[in-house]
Write an enzyme that holds these catalytic residues in place. Sequence first.
Site, PDB file in Angstrom:
ATOM      1  N   ASP A   1      -0.797  11.446   5.828  1.00 22.64           N
ATOM      2  CA  ASP A   1       0.373  10.795   6.407  1.00 22.64           C
ATOM      3  C   ASP A   1       1.131  11.745   7.342  1.00 22.64           C
ATOM      4  O   ASP A   1       2.176  11.393   7.869  1.00 22.64           O
ATOM      5  CB  ASP A   1       1.293  10.291   5.273  1.00 22.64           C
TER       6      ASP A   1
ATOM      7  N   LYS B   1       0.809  -1.220   0.000  1.00 22.51           N
ATOM      8  CA  LYS B   1       0.000   0.000   0.000  1.00 22.51           C
ATOM      9  C   LYS B   1       0.843   1.271   0.000  1.00 22.51           C
ATOM     10  O   LYS B   1       0.405   2.318  -0.463  1.00 22.51           O
ATOM     11  CB  LYS B   1      -0.964   0.013   1.191  1.00 22.51           C
TER      12      LYS B   1
ATOM     13  N   ASP C   1      -9.683  24.407  -5.035  1.00 19.63           N
ATOM     14  CA  ASP C   1     -10.027  24.323  -3.614  1.00 19.63           C
ATOM     15  C   ASP C   1      -8.997  25.114  -2.801  1.00 19.63           C
ATOM     16  O   ASP C   1      -7.793  24.902  -2.963  1.00 19.63           O
ATOM     17  CB  ASP C   1     -10.014  22.844  -3.205  1.00 19.63           C
TER      18      ASP C   1
ATOM     19  N   HIS D   1       1.913  -3.840  14.757  1.00 16.80           N
ATOM     20  CA  HIS D   1       2.435  -2.682  14.025  1.00 16.80           C
ATOM     21  C   HIS D   1       2.462  -1.543  15.033  1.00 16.80           C
ATOM     22  O   HIS D   1       1.423  -1.117  15.519  1.00 16.80           O
ATOM     23  CB  HIS D   1       1.552  -2.340  12.827  1.00 16.80           C
TER      24      HIS D   1
ATOM     25  N   GLY E   1       6.784   0.500  10.435  1.00 14.98           N
ATOM     26  CA  GLY E   1       7.118   1.588  11.346  1.00 14.98           C
ATOM     27  C   GLY E   1       8.518   2.143  11.161  1.00 14.98           C
ATOM     28  O   GLY E   1       8.873   3.142  11.765  1.00 14.98           O
TER      29      GLY E   1
ATOM     30  N   GLU F   1       7.127  -5.973   8.044  1.00 18.98           N
ATOM     31  CA  GLU F   1       6.318  -5.435   6.934  1.00 18.98           C
ATOM     32  C   GLU F   1       6.683  -3.983   6.649  1.00 18.98           C
ATOM     33  O   GLU F   1       5.830  -3.095   6.728  1.00 18.98           O
ATOM     34  CB  GLU F   1       4.828  -5.521   7.298  1.00 18.98           C
ATOM     35  N   PRO F   2       7.940  -3.702   6.319  1.00 23.32           N
ATOM     36  CA  PRO F   2       8.313  -2.311   6.065  1.00 23.32           C
ATOM     37  C   PRO F   2       7.662  -1.773   4.802  1.00 23.32           C
ATOM     38  O   PRO F   2       7.619  -2.458   3.784  1.00 23.32           O
ATOM     39  CB  PRO F   2       9.843  -2.382   5.895  1.00 23.32           C
ATOM     40  N   GLY F   3       7.142  -0.542   4.890  1.00 27.63           N
ATOM     41  CA  GLY F   3       6.603   0.127   3.711  1.00 27.63           C
ATOM     42  C   GLY F   3       7.479   1.334   3.413  1.00 27.63           C
ATOM     43  O   GLY F   3       8.354   1.318   2.546  1.00 27.63           O
ATOM     44  N   ARG F   4       7.265   2.374   4.209  1.00 29.81           N
ATOM     45  CA  ARG F   4       8.004   3.637   4.110  1.00 29.81           C
ATOM     46  C   ARG F   4       9.517   3.435   3.942  1.00 29.81           C
ATOM     47  O   ARG F   4      10.158   4.109   3.141  1.00 29.81           O
ATOM     48  CB  ARG F   4       7.736   4.386   5.422  1.00 29.81           C
TER      49      ARG F   4
HETATM   50  C1  LIG Z   1       0.775   0.269   6.415  1.00 27.73           C
HETATM   51  C2  LIG Z   1       1.190  -1.019   6.994  1.00 27.73           C
HETATM   52  C3  LIG Z   1       2.540  -1.387   6.994  1.00 27.73           C
HETATM   53  C4  LIG Z   1       3.648  -0.483   6.520  1.00 27.73           C
HETATM   54  O1  LIG Z   1       3.973   0.432   7.503  1.00 27.73           O
HETATM   55  P1  LIG Z   1       5.235   1.396   7.392  1.00 27.73           P
HETATM   56  O2  LIG Z   1       5.132   2.214   8.612  1.00 27.73           O
HETATM   57  O3  LIG Z   1       5.104   2.167   6.134  1.00 27.73           O
HETATM   58  O4  LIG Z   1       6.453   0.560   7.398  1.00 27.73           O
HETATM   59  C5  LIG Z   1       2.865  -2.637   7.483  1.00 27.73           C
HETATM   60  N1  LIG Z   1       1.917  -3.483   7.953  1.00 27.73           N
HETATM   61  C6  LIG Z   1       0.621  -3.159   7.972  1.00 27.73           C
HETATM   62  C7  LIG Z   1      -0.357  -4.140   8.479  1.00 27.73           C
HETATM   63  C8  LIG Z   1       0.214  -1.911   7.519  1.00 27.73           C
HETATM   64  O5  LIG Z   1      -1.084  -1.588   7.569  1.00 27.73           O
END
Ligand SMILES: *Cc1c(COP(=O)(O)O)cnc(C)c1O
Length: 442
Positions: free
Chosen positions: A318, A64, A345, A193, A233, A268-271
């Site tokens: 965010d 995501k 807007d 998380h 996180g 589960e790293p995203g950022r």
């Molecule tokens: C959004 C999300 C992440 C990613 O989080 P970051 O802070 O971007 O690393 C990981 N796990 C779950 C379940 C999330 O909803």
Amino acid sequence: MKALNIEERVRVVDADWNSWDAICDTTSRRQEDAFYVLDIGNIVNKYRIWKEKMPRVEPHYAVKCNDLQIVVEVLAALGVGFDCASKIEINKVLDLGVSPDRIIFANPAKPASHLRHALASGVNTMTFDSEFELLKIKQLHPRANLVIRIRCDAKIAQCPLGFKFGCDPISEAPRLLKQARILGLNVIGVSFHVGSGCGEPEVFSRAIEHAAQLFALGEMLGYRMDLLDIGGGFPGGSDSSIDDISKVVTDALDKNFPEGCGVRVIAEPGRYFVASAFTLACCVYAKRQLYDDDGDVKHAMYFLNDGVYGSFNCILYDHQEVTAIPLKGTHGKVVSSSLWGPTCDSMDQIARDVQLSNLEVGDWLVFKDMGAYTLPVASPFNGFPVPRVSAYITADLWTMLKELSPLTEDHFVGGETISRNDCLLSSTLAPGPTPVIPVALN
Ligand SMILES: *Cc1c(COP(=O)(O)O)cnc(C)c1O
């Protein structure tokens, strides 16, 4: 796989390129639209750092955060797993040929049709945090491998998630583990998380301790508990580091889940993977000036071709702080200025009061660290398109990646040169009256 057109391909460039040069080069080519420069090497470097700092923890990229095709492909090529929250995210990853056992369906509240889809496509590992989800899973995917999501919030986080997800590890989780047992479901581990953009590394230690206690309870109930998921996180900006968090995580794992204990640890790293890889360039396409009684400029309003309905939604959703860097440098006296997005807007404001030296229509502003939670949320509201992404990779990295599935030769285009002329010209200009550098607008 469908053939990519030229703009979608990753440009192979010399080792000494940088995003700034690429922006100068692009803006000198009569480009007016806002655009991103994506540095593939930056993502690869993040992967390398992760492996060095937390070799035991297998990253599963949270799709995501930025679901751009090339991002997901590069991470798949590196062997990263994936955190998917929906049917479409699952398909995005599976369509690349990634095996379903590299996916965790990490949404504790899943629509029934998505759960059926997970079953049909072999995605078997998923999270839950309520008895209602257990009942749904019992009905639709009874042999799934379940991971209980507990709540353990960081004291400081850019985006807390605990209000919505995660059961209390003490007052709720034991009951849920027992309910799952009664239903004949298979629990294999614990996830959490701590909050996105975590500012309190020690929270990982608390969360891992809670997880260890639930592992013990799970084993007592007869489960084989062998998956610990430490969630996301992790910071991802170019000035950030995971040193503090990785140290806390490593110590807590050594204490509670020592090597050889048979527990697989994932995250589960995203950022972390994408924030610093993306640099956004926006063009000033209109301006207004407000004057004081003496006729001096007291405030400048600059209108940019990307705003809070586009990439800068990250300011609203965010809670990101963004910094505008004038591509031509700062010359002459600074004035109070505001930055506005292109829609009609009045809420479409990027910065309320920043100090900038005079910008002309046609000048560019650069925003670093724009890869996380920007593009996938952006909308073309009011007829202003979401910026395109130009991806770059150095030749040596390209040699390594070009045949790692799902990447192919077709993903890349060679022979690209970045002209540095315009940059050198503008960034070496001495302070003083700013000669107007003409940028032709289409
Ligand atoms: C959004 C999300 C992440 C990613 O989080 P970051 O802070 O971007 O690393 C990981 N796990 C779950 C379940 C999330 O909803």
